[in-house]
Scaffold this motif. Sequence first.
Motif, PDB file in Angstrom:
ATOM      1  N   UNK A 114       0.845  -1.191   0.000  1.00 44.08           N
ATOM      2  CA  UNK A 114       0.000   0.000   0.000  1.00 44.08           C
ATOM      3  C   UNK A 114       0.880   1.240   0.000  1.00 44.08           C
ATOM      4  N   UNK A 115       0.692   2.102  -0.981  1.00 42.90           N
ATOM      5  CA  UNK A 115       1.517   3.298  -1.102  1.00 42.90           C
ATOM      6  C   UNK A 115       0.646   4.488  -1.446  1.00 42.90           C
ATOM      7  N   UNK A 116       1.104   5.673  -1.070  1.00 47.32           N
ATOM      8  CA  UNK A 116       0.320   6.876  -1.320  1.00 47.32           C
ATOM      9  C   UNK A 116       1.231   8.011  -1.751  1.00 47.32           C
ATOM     10  N   UNK A 117       0.613   9.041  -2.339  1.00 49.56           N
ATOM     11  CA  UNK A 117       1.310  10.309  -2.515  1.00 49.56           C
ATOM     12  C   UNK A 117       1.591  10.844  -1.115  1.00 49.56           C
ATOM     13  N   UNK A 118       2.823  11.265  -0.819  1.00 51.84           N
ATOM     14  CA  UNK A 118       3.129  11.769   0.529  1.00 51.84           C
ATOM     15  C   UNK A 118       2.132  12.831   0.979  1.00 51.84           C
ATOM     16  N   UNK A 119       1.937  12.908   2.284  1.00 47.86           N
ATOM     17  CA  UNK A 119       0.974  13.870   2.827  1.00 47.86           C
ATOM     18  C   UNK A 119       1.199  14.082   4.304  1.00 47.86           C
ATOM     19  N   UNK A 120       0.102  14.176   5.038  1.00 47.96           N
ATOM     20  CA  UNK A 120       0.181  14.377   6.469  1.00 47.96           C
ATOM     21  C   UNK A 120       0.253  13.047   7.206  1.00 47.96           C
ATOM     22  N   UNK A 121       0.042  13.065   8.517  1.00 47.11           N
ATOM     23  CA  UNK A 121       0.093  11.838   9.311  1.00 47.11           C
ATOM     24  C   UNK A 121      -0.896  10.793   8.807  1.00 47.11           C
ATOM     25  N   UNK A 122      -0.553   9.526   9.016  1.00 44.65           N
ATOM     26  CA  UNK A 122      -1.467   8.442   8.669  1.00 44.65           C
ATOM     27  C   UNK A 122      -2.478   8.269   9.805  1.00 44.65           C
ATOM     28  N   UNK A 123      -3.733   8.129   9.436  1.00 46.21           N
ATOM     29  CA  UNK A 123      -4.765   7.855  10.419  1.00 46.21           C
ATOM     30  C   UNK A 123      -4.386   6.600  11.209  1.00 46.21           C
ATOM     31  N   UNK A 124      -4.356   6.701  12.528  1.00 47.46           N
ATOM     32  CA  UNK A 124      -3.869   5.602  13.361  1.00 47.46           C
ATOM     33  C   UNK A 124      -4.709   4.339  13.196  1.00 47.46           C
ATOM     34  N   UNK A 125      -6.014   4.498  13.094  1.00 46.29           N
ATOM     35  CA  UNK A 125      -6.887   3.327  12.942  1.00 46.29           C
ATOM     36  C   UNK A 125      -6.578   2.601  11.641  1.00 46.29           C
ATOM     37  N   UNK A 126      -6.353   3.372  10.554  1.00 49.44           N
ATOM     38  CA  UNK A 126      -6.031   2.746   9.269  1.00 49.44           C
ATOM     39  C   UNK A 126      -4.698   2.015   9.356  1.00 49.44           C
ATOM     40  N   UNK A 127      -3.685   2.677   9.946  1.00 52.67           N
ATOM     41  CA  UNK A 127      -2.375   2.037  10.064  1.00 52.67           C
ATOM     42  C   UNK A 127      -2.476   0.725  10.836  1.00 52.67           C
ATOM     43  N   UNK A 128      -3.182   0.747  11.942  1.00 52.88           N
ATOM     44  CA  UNK A 128      -3.309  -0.445  12.780  1.00 52.88           C
ATOM     45  C   UNK A 128      -4.040  -1.560  12.045  1.00 52.88           C
ATOM     46  N   UNK A 129      -5.100  -1.202  11.320  1.00 52.17           N
ATOM     47  CA  UNK A 129      -5.844  -2.202  10.549  1.00 52.17           C
ATOM     48  C   UNK A 129      -4.963  -2.854   9.495  1.00 52.17           C
TER      49      UNK A 129
END
Length: 466
Positions: free
Chosen positions: A57-72
């Motif tokens: 999973x990769x994204x265009x750089x941005x702000x912090x990652x949502x913690x719930x999404x990261x944990x999932x």
Amino acid sequence: MALKKIAIGGISTECSSYSPLYQKKDDFQSIQGQALLDLVDFPFSEFDIKPYPLFFNKSVPGGPIDREYFTQMKYQFIEDIHSLGELEGVLLLMHGAMYVDGIEDPEGEWIASVRKEVGPKCIISVSFDLHGQMTNQIISNIDAFAAFKTAPHIDVKETYQRSSVMLCKALNENYRPYVLWSAIPVLVSGEMSSTLVEPCQSIYESLDLYNQESNILDCNLMIGYVWADTKRATASSIVTCTNEKSGAIICKSIANLYWDNRKKLKYGMKSEDIHSALEFCQDDFSIIADSGDNPTAGGVGDRADILKVILEANSKETLIAGIASKSAYDELKKGNEFTIGGTFGGGGPSLILTADSVYFQNQCAIVKVNKTTIVVTKLRRPFHKLKDFNDLKINLRSFQLLIVKSGYLSPDLENLSVPSFMVLSDGAVNQDLSSISNKQRNKKTYPFQDFYDFTPEASNGKSIVS
């Protein structure tokens, strides 16, 4: 001979802690199955290895990652590994500059979870972006490491292959490499450490010479990521080796080399404010990089500061590619009046404009206002490749000035060989390092503090290697 089983996957992005725009599921592209194998592009079958692609999973750089999404995603990755049964190896594709509120070392937590699942015998090989951060938690849980050696990044495929080679050889030749690292108290932007200019050009070329030393498998220099205010933010040297003593010597040598050249680190092009840029860019076709709002470094991409100055000057045919604003895009679908600037929370002025003309292509509105053409993007995105402009039916040579939200120029734009200027503009990836908040970083880090007493130490993640 039984095939050895490995898993492939990971997560990758850069996260500016100064950006208000949190990254969630919809911001990430998930590469899976054959597409992931094609991305790595390595002949595992020639090494009697069976790869099992999970997800990257990769994204265009941005702000912090949502913690719930990261944990999932972390739990999903571990579940996918568990479903494969016993594994001989794992190839992790990471970045190293993730930022998650409340998690000091996201990559370290991800990798430690993988190690816990696969056990101590499994070989874990990792690839990183050279703008990633390193920690003891990461080093102590991996067996091989390779990072990009170019900025701009043109060796992504080669880096995946270096990681894959080390993994395959360790499995087939039945040995376990060591990974060592040395923290270097230097933290600058990628624009100050491009491998196209000195001193980093020569420093990175020297890594291949270090690789020729006995017992050395792969040498790396990490620049780190300056726009996340975190304790782990630092440059580092990282060496994969077959002998810890040999690796420690090389690791400290690379650290000293970068430290000794720290005051030579500089921007690869002329850099001042927008007014200086306009004076520099005369009648010939020129390129200005709006560096503080660069989305590929973690900027929001929606600031209109530079647009405001250009519209007020109205002196030459200018293309601004682009400014992210879904609301402006939607307004232009309905009529010619639109508001642009700061709509994703990036700050700066908000401008009410009337388009002389507009057409739509690839989720972009191409708007003409007086002598200025603005590419209004529905989604955050960069404009780094000539194909990006061709796909929008834009002829760059129709303009006297191109403004892109970028830091150092991409290879495509650099190869145009035209006058270029980097504007030190405001934004979530502000190049004026002295002005950014600096609460969590180690207090003795150049250029935030100037000092001379540095002696590198090499660590295997658990202890110092003398």
